[in-house]
Design a protein around this motif. Sequence first.
Motif, mmCIF file in Angstrom:
data_model
loop_
_atom_site.group_PDB
_atom_site.id
_atom_site.type_symbol
_atom_site.label_atom_id
_atom_site.label_comp_id
_atom_site.label_asym_id
_atom_site.label_seq_id
_atom_site.Cartn_x
_atom_site.Cartn_y
_atom_site.Cartn_z
ATOM 1 N N UNK A 1 43.763 45.991 30.900
ATOM 2 C CA UNK A 1 42.655 45.098 31.264
ATOM 3 C C UNK A 1 43.165 43.679 31.498
ATOM 4 N N UNK A 2 44.145 43.258 30.679
ATOM 5 C CA UNK A 2 44.740 41.927 30.882
ATOM 6 C C UNK A 2 45.427 41.852 32.244
ATOM 7 N N UNK A 3 46.127 42.916 32.613
ATOM 8 C CA UNK A 3 46.773 42.970 33.932
ATOM 9 C C UNK A 3 45.738 42.897 35.046
ATOM 10 N N UNK A 4 44.656 43.639 34.863
ATOM 11 C CA UNK A 4 43.608 43.638 35.889
ATOM 12 C C UNK A 4 42.972 42.266 36.017
ATOM 13 N N UNK A 5 42.704 41.625 34.881
ATOM 14 C CA UNK A 5 42.130 40.274 34.919
ATOM 15 C C UNK A 5 43.088 39.291 35.587
ATOM 16 N N UNK A 6 44.373 39.475 35.286
ATOM 17 C CA UNK A 6 45.382 38.601 35.906
ATOM 18 C C UNK A 6 45.441 38.827 37.411
ATOM 19 N N UNK A 7 45.385 40.095 37.823
ATOM 20 C CA UNK A 7 45.395 40.411 39.247
ATOM 21 C C UNK A 7 44.173 39.822 39.951
ATOM 22 N N UNK A 8 42.999 39.979 39.318
ATOM 23 C CA UNK A 8 41.774 39.454 39.922
ATOM 24 C C UNK A 8 41.802 37.933 40.009
ATOM 25 N N UNK A 9 42.370 37.303 38.972
ATOM 26 C CA UNK A 9 42.452 35.842 38.982
ATOM 27 C C UNK A 9 43.395 35.359 40.087
ATOM 28 N N UNK A 10 44.549 36.025 40.197
ATOM 29 C CA UNK A 10 45.493 35.651 41.253
ATOM 30 C C UNK A 10 44.880 35.894 42.629
ATOM 31 N N UNK A 11 44.124 36.990 42.747
ATOM 32 C CA UNK A 11 43.434 37.277 43.997
ATOM 33 C C UNK A 11 42.402 36.204 44.312
ATOM 34 N N UNK A 12 41.705 35.753 43.263
ATOM 35 C CA UNK A 12 40.713 34.686 43.441
ATOM 36 C C UNK A 12 41.377 33.394 43.903
ATOM 37 N N UNK A 13 42.540 33.076 43.317
ATOM 38 C CA UNK A 13 43.276 31.865 43.720
ATOM 39 C C UNK A 13 43.673 31.944 45.189
ATOM 40 N N UNK A 14 44.147 33.125 45.594
ATOM 41 C CA UNK A 14 44.534 33.314 46.996
ATOM 42 C C UNK A 14 43.322 33.153 47.902
ATOM 43 N N UNK A 15 42.198 33.741 47.490
ATOM 44 C CA UNK A 15 40.980 33.642 48.285
ATOM 45 C C UNK A 15 40.500 32.202 48.383
ATOM 46 N N UNK A 16 40.581 31.467 47.267
ATOM 47 C CA UNK A 16 40.149 30.072 47.266
ATOM 48 C C UNK A 16 41.052 29.228 48.159
ATOM 49 N N UNK A 17 42.361 29.496 48.074
ATOM 50 C CA UNK A 17 43.304 28.760 48.929
ATOM 51 C C UNK A 17 43.046 29.071 50.400
ATOM 52 N N UNK A 18 42.801 30.349 50.680
ATOM 53 C CA UNK A 18 42.508 30.748 52.053
ATOM 54 C C UNK A 18 41.198 30.119 52.535
ATOM 55 N N UNK A 19 40.217 30.083 51.634
ATOM 56 C CA UNK A 19 38.929 29.487 51.988
ATOM 57 C C UNK A 19 39.091 28.008 52.343
#
Length: 409
Positions: free
Chosen positions: A147-165
């Motif tokens: 679950x920690x890995x998944x949360x980390x993946x989702x957070x990194x994905x969110x950062x990428x999405x925010x940067x892309x946005x």
Amino acid sequence: MIKQQSVNSKFKLKLILKITQAINENLSIDELLQQYKYILFDELKIGKIAVYKFNSNWEKLLVSGISKECIDKIKIEKHLSSISEITYISRDLPEVFWSFDFIIPIIHKNSVLAYILIGDIDEEMEGMSPAIKHLSFIQTISNIIIVAMENKRLYEQLLIQEAFKKEMELASKIQNLLIPNQSSLPQNQYISTRGYYQPHFEIGGDYYDFINFNDQELGFCIGDVSGKGIPAALIMSNFQATLRALFRPETPLDELMVQLNKKVCDNSSSEKFLTFFIGIYNYTTRKLKYVNASHHPPLLYNFKSRETTLLKKGCIGLGMLNEIPAISIGEVTINEHSKLLCYTDGLIELERDDQMEVGVQFLTNMFATPKNISDTFTDLIHYIDIGKKNNAVIDDISLFGIEFKTTHM
């Protein structure tokens, strides 16, 4: 017995704290996996392990103590998709699992996030098997880690999405600078103009422009790159710069189209092309010269005769062929009060009530009225709901209008 349970509890608590500390230190997924592997192999003495985790598809995160041949036989969708609780691997299960002892599914938000397969190396060892002895604890720490890995993946994905946005917002602002705003559109004793631009995404492949060459001549154009989004926007931005550099009143329009076609072919892939309309209007002679490169023909409406003319003369689209076979220059003398509408295909492909209702004839009927260009645009935009929250928009939309005045107005 009680003393031994106390020792075991402290031991397991120490391991959980170690895992928690590793998570809080924001270690990478690979580092977390190494911690996890160390606990299972060195601390809990588990001999075999395979970890499968679902991201956009199933991935092997960790394999140890088992041959590649055995692992390659396991197909997640085929062999594991029906397992939703800890399962002892008996001979009733497929043979691909027989090298392991237990399957532990990791459930997160009501769906299986991972499968953990564990087993012992020495099947003939004395005493309780480590896999059995620590089964519940392994499930606990596996759940924490995965679950920690998944949360980390989702957070990194969110950062990428925010940067892309943010990058897209910046690109949108830059592109909007290339599109004339209403305050910069030419308004004088000879003409009145209106414009509208709405990309389907943050940026798009539509473009229109006005260029005041001198006191007597006005250049204008509209274009639409095939496709949408970033690729179309990049091509159009490059094209806008090229056009601004080449478009001069003394350059014949057919020569200009040859130059523009070469630039488009050089700067875009073979499947990308532009439909394009370009014109030069002389205030004194009231002559409009134009070339239509496979674009939707602009509508020219005469207020006095109430006739609508389609400006069709021109050539094939830019970038369709390396060389344009033939170019016809259109010429119209606008002696009477008239108005012109140039638009891209997004305008006539608006969906209303799940139907493609806004077609060319529909648009022509709306445009061919006694209203001036400003009121006409107000009605157009209002009636067909060209708004950023309009779910009917399925493509970029650009349009501009010119009202040609007469001296006695």
